[in-house]
Design a protein around this motif. Structure first.
Motif: not given
Length: 162
Positions: A24, A63, A114, A133
């Motif tokens: 990412n 994340h 993601s 997420t």
């Protein structure tokens, strides 16, 4: 979670978390820092974290830290420092399919990238991705569909790449 379970989680998940963040961010040092932060937070909360859920905890923590870093960098970046992005990938000849995939992935927004990587690269379920997420399962499915559609549009057919 015991010390042994913590150490086992480092052996088992550190590389996966690092690859996910690196894919990412595209910055090795920053990716390592984020993985280290995730493990630091795991250690701080190791008594509260169930050993069976450590994988999800690590990916969620990493994340969230990654998103924080992206937002922080966006706010601090000056307009004259913004890199110019090529408008089309089909103008160039590619000899490596990985280059094509990386270029197409870089066109996706953070959320799409993601969820797509978590689903297709890390093999998480929709439910697990939603937990990581903080999206609903429906939102995850929509983001994955849109990401795949964008990838298909950017890449075209596999015959055109090869």
């Amino acid at each position: 979670m015991t010390t042994k379970e913590y150490n086992d989680s480092v052996e088992e998940y550190a590389d996966n978390v690092y690859r996910f963040i690196l894919s990412n961010l595209k910055e090795e040092e920053l990716s390592r820092d984020i993985v280290q932060d995730a493990y630091e937070r795991l250690w701080i909360n190791h008594e509260k974290v169930d050993a069976k859920k450590v994988r999800s905890y690590l990916f969620t923590t990493a994340h969230n830290r990654m998103i924080d870093m992206i937002r922080k960098n966006k706010h601090s970046q000056q307009m004259d420092e913004v890199p110019e992005i090529a408008s089309s990938y089909h103008d160039e000849q590619y000899s490596d399919i990985n280059e094509v995939l990386k270029a197409a992935l870089s066109e996706l927004n953070e959320t799409q990238r993601s969820v797509l990587l978590l689903r297709d690269y890390e093999s998480y379920s929709y439910k697990e991705i939603a937990e990581i997420t903080r999206l609903t399962e429906s939102q995850v499915k929509v983001y994955i569909y849109r990401a795949r559609s964008t990838m298909k549009e950017k890449i075209g057919s596999i015959e055109a790449v090869i």
